[in-house]
Design an enzyme around this catalytic site. Structure first.
Site, PDB file in Angstrom:
ATOM      1  N   GLU A 111       5.830  13.323   8.979  1.00  0.00           N
ATOM      2  CA  GLU A 111       4.874  13.692   7.939  1.00  0.00           C
ATOM      3  C   GLU A 111       4.801  15.209   7.769  1.00  0.00           C
ATOM      4  OE1 GLU A 111       1.212  11.552   8.766  1.00  0.00           O
ATOM      5  OE2 GLU A 111       2.346  10.192  10.045  1.00  0.00           O
TER       6      GLU A 111
ATOM      7  N   HIS B  96       2.864  11.529   3.965  1.00  0.00           N
ATOM      8  CA  HIS B  96       2.980  10.654   5.145  1.00  0.00           C
ATOM      9  C   HIS B  96       4.214   9.760   4.998  1.00  0.00           C
ATOM     10  CE1 HIS B  96       1.870   7.536   7.989  1.00  0.00           C
ATOM     11  NE2 HIS B  96       0.645   7.969   8.162  1.00  0.00           N
TER      12      HIS B  96
ATOM     13  N   ARG C 297      -4.994   8.574  -1.554  1.00  0.00           N
ATOM     14  CA  ARG C 297      -3.939   7.554  -1.507  1.00  0.00           C
ATOM     15  C   ARG C 297      -4.343   6.238  -2.159  1.00  0.00           C
ATOM     16  NH1 ARG C 297      -3.054   5.053   4.599  1.00  0.00           N
ATOM     17  NH2 ARG C 297      -5.205   5.073   5.303  1.00  0.00           N
TER      18      ARG C 297
ATOM     19  N   ASP D 184       2.558   8.966  18.558  1.00  0.00           N
ATOM     20  CA  ASP D 184       1.606   9.455  17.548  1.00  0.00           C
ATOM     21  C   ASP D 184       1.291  10.899  17.910  1.00  0.00           C
ATOM     22  OD1 ASP D 184      -0.189   9.684  15.522  1.00  0.00           O
ATOM     23  OD2 ASP D 184      -1.462   7.991  16.123  1.00  0.00           O
TER      24      ASP D 184
ATOM     25  N   ARG E 243       1.429   0.263   2.686  1.00  0.00           N
ATOM     26  CA  ARG E 243       2.057   0.532   3.993  1.00  0.00           C
ATOM     27  C   ARG E 243       3.549   0.818   3.790  1.00  0.00           C
ATOM     28  NH1 ARG E 243      -0.168   2.144   8.147  1.00  0.00           N
ATOM     29  NH2 ARG E 243      -1.694   0.430   8.230  1.00  0.00           N
TER      30      ARG E 243
END
Ligand code: BG6
Length: 298
Positions: free
Chosen positions: A272, A168, A98, A213, A72
């Site tokens: 991103e 990201h 990832r 978002d 994170r």
């Protein structure tokens, strides 16, 4: 497990590979220009700090650090899909890249020039079980006064495929309620918090007042975070990318995430560099696509 892998040689004094106690392998880079860290599991840049500045990347104090678990913060590499898988929600969000161990193809540099590491991930039985295509992905990490990330994907199979991708990037900011962002004024976006409805930003710099978002499709703009708290301006330039995603979980979503501190949301903002949804890239056999994000202080 990283202990099963032989650590590649580093560059004496400026780039060193470590096996972490969590079973990961970390490349630590330190030159007079900047410091950086890359975890080979995920080709995940977890740290970047130009000399004399505070870190540019946010990394959660509650992040998991374990093989197979997403980290994170920093720069997760999302590939070959973004967000939940369109038809198989049981597959990992943001794809397998990832959390998969990448190979070090090359490492070079000096105190004067900075350091460049090239990592790669090729399709194998495990990736084909989740995504039935043959590919070679390369992430070039160039660490100087700026951080330049280049994600190249090549179709090594015999049939065309489409894929989504995102660098990201979690930026470290002083307070999400105080920063503003320029570059996307008047831009159209898909609001993930409102069933993907298409909306448009106003003409003033973007400010943050709640959970955000948003996917900005067909958008190649350079974005700038104006952060009066540090004070500084972070510039995000890109090429080969037609989508920009902007994300902050705010209070309730932060509290609901196990790997994110309840009080951390003001200190991060994701911008991103991506190709998602209708901007997904399509490659014929033998073709490759390159996407670059450059992160620097103004
Ligand atoms: C963003 C998405 O890119 O990533 C959000 O737009 C998502 O919807 C966020 O919540 C974090 O995703 P994850 O899988 O790392 O928790």
């Amino acid at each position: 497990m990283s202990s099963l892998h032989t650590l590649p040689p580093g560059i004496p004094g400026i780039a060193t590979f470590f096996a972490t106690p969590d079973g990961l392998t970390r490349l630590s880079i330190a030159t007079p220009l900047s410091t950086a860290a890359v975890i080979l599991e995920g080709a995940h840049v977890t740290h970047f700090q130009p000399h004399g500045q505070a870190p540019l990347l946010f990394l959660s104090g509650s992040s998991h650090f374990a093989p197979g678990r997403p980290i994170r913060g920093g720069v997760p590499v999302c590939f070959p899909w973004f967000s939940a898988h369109a038809s198989q929600p049981e597959l990992p969000a943001h794809g397998f890249a990832r959390t998969t161990r990448w190979t070090v193809e090359s490492l070079a540099g000096s105190e004067e020039t900075g350091v460049t590491a090239v990592l790669s991930l090729a399709s194998d039985e495990t990736t084909r079980a989740q995504w039935p295509h043959d590919f070679l992905a390369r992430l070039r990490v160039e660490v100087t006064r700026e951080l330049r990330l280049t994600l190249e994907v090549e179709n090594t199979g015999t049939a065309p495929f489409s894929y989504e991708e995102a660098l990201h990037t979690y930026f470290a900011i002083s307070d999400a309620r105080e920063v503003s962002m320029t570059g996307l004024e008047g831009a159209a976006y898909l609001d993930k918090l409102d069933a993907g409805q298409r909306k448009e930003l106003g003409t003033t710099p973007l400010r943050f007042v709640g959970e955000t978002d948003r996917i900005f499709p067909a958008n190649t703009a350079t974005c700038v975070i104006h952060d009066p708290g540090y004070p500084r301006r972070i510039v995000v330039e890109k090429s080969g990318s037609r989508s920009t995603v902007v994300w902050n979980p705010w209070i309730a979503k932060a509290a609901a995430m196990a790997d994110f501190g309840d009080q951390e949301w003001p200190s991060m903002l994701c911008i991103e560099t991506a190709n998602v949804g209708r901007d997904a890239a399509t490659l014929a056999p033998g073709e490759r696509h390159v996407m670059t994000a450059v992160i620097r202080l103004d």
